[in-house]
Design an enzyme around this catalytic site. Sequence first.
Site: not given
Length: 701
Positions: A549, A635, A670
Amino acid sequence: MTQAKTPSKPPVAPRRPHSFTRHGITVTDDYAWLKDEKWQEVLRDPAVLDPDIRKYLDEENVYTESLLGHTASLQKTLVREMRGRIKEDDSSVPSPDGPFAYFRRFREGGQHELFGRMPRDGGEGQIVLDGDALATDHKYFKFGGSRHSHDHKLQAWSADTKGSEYFSIRVRDWATGNDLDDLVEETDGGIVWAADCKSFFYVKLDDNHRPMQVWRHKLGTRQADDTLVYEEQDSGWFTHLHESTSGRFCVIAGGDHETSEQRLIDLANPEAPPRLVAAREEGVQYSLADRGDELFILTNADDAIDFKIVTAPLASPERENWRDLIPYRPGIYIIDLDLYAGHLVRLERANALPSIVIRDLAGHEEHAIAFDEAAYSLDTMGSYEFETTNLRFAYSSMTTPSEVYDYDMVKRTRILRKRQEIPSGHDAADYVTTRIMAKAHDGAEVPVSILHRRGLKLDGSAPLLLYGYGSYGMAMPASFSANRLSLVDRGFVYAIAHIRGGADKGWGWYLDGKREKKTNSFDDFAASARALIDAKYTSAKRIVGHGGSAGGMLMGAVANRAGELFAGIVAEVPFVDVLNTMLDDTLPLTPPEWPEWGNPIESEKDFRTILSYSPYDNVAARDYPAILAMGGLTDPRVTYWEPAKWIARLRATMLGGGPVLLRTNMGAGHGGASGRFDRLDEVAIVYAFALWATGMAEAGV
């Protein structure tokens, strides 16, 4: 590096130049076409993805498989090892509430949690939610919230079945085991029950996946008839709900990364409008707990960079009525507070080491719980009950599996309630955890937590995985991970760089790694790598960088700025297309992210700052280490096209090194795969890549 015998040719993404000019600066993006114009629809239904884009992502997956496919047996071995360290029928320590104690557990071989309860003093358990059964008809399944009603008759629960983080809420009857007809869709998953158990509050996500509205749902009615309770007007603010410490209020907590504001709904009077605690002031953050007619507020008001605790009367909680209880102490960062009928508990961190401090609210006497290891993790675990002297907390270190304790805050005695079991065996004495300080370019001392097998020769020959994050004020605790032992047992050193941008050394450590100071995060990570080399833990080109991320953005920036230090880099769901994402105010996270990165739409200075480091925009004609980028098609946080565009540009621009690989999970978001064992498959890919990049994948390990 050993490669597969018959690798396919790397895909070549067509260049379709797209240029735009902002603040007099023209930027050309050859791969903008990889962003599907109807991305909102793709989140809800991946089948509508543009065929050209799907074809390209599929080709990249085939190429990655052709290069890493020869590690398939190694990956299976890694998964078998990691699964062998999981207690398959693991369960939480039951948490008492009234006549019952609530728990979560797994069944042998099960992927998903089971939620249940037993009589408070022990006895046979009853399961109300069976995650394995609920997941049967879905490729992806993840629980959101789960909360029993105050009368213990109902269980509100939510789940996401696409990986897009749209959670649907249902309500299950404990007596029958069946769900009611109620269905509340497109929520963030959280639930707060009204005191009479006839309604609950939730947050609905808008079309851009933003949590902006609080609604009340009355049992037995349709969602279309729900009542709007509160709507945030600032698209840069997110809104979430939780129950207050005493259980009397629903707390509406709103904010961005710099400012916050809270409102209270009296759960005994759920139709009353929310009451504002203290109006938002730019740069002022606060969170609260309630006790009787008083609020206890954790805040950075009055330049308390590392936060302080104030009190305020519940009847008039405005800023002017705040009074210091625990004053600001520079360098001692108050992470969190927890409140009980007779005690205030605060979790603090100083010099990257946490402690728990307990204050008797009657006598004002304080004492602390701390531990002796060089690096460790400590967390309070909360309670359903307010009228209790019991504090539950968890402790672990990089060598010590997680331990859960019940601590009597009056008697100051602790009982070990659970120690994480490692079925395949684990002897902490076989490992060493330590810490070094890396000196950054400007003299800052960056803590680096280190794990390795005892007996490691410090001669620079060991491969090393260096993990980092460094954003949003999130600290990376030196906690236990059974998975990483699969690398360490093969001779790897495992290290965590506690870089600026995180709050490992206090909130000032975070502020020194954001906006115009963001490059400190990248330079700290490179300095950590160099310090590990200097201390002979490893050598240049023996290090694999790993982050996800915003930590994936760190990986992209480090690849551009200090790639010569690394044998490989793993970037999971990497936020690498920073400029384009921050320029698109329709994306779910963009407006709330402006305080973190800057607003390049409004500010030329912010535009230039982001452009100067954005990994995608700074790919250069140079050698790069081997890179594995991993994305998720659904995501909503780091959209799939960010890693896809990055790898396409890298492959078209770099002079040598590599290879650079893209793996897109076409059925997840995600967090990757949803099942606890399926997730191990993705960890195994990361570890197999790390072993491959350091020349160890063929070494019979």
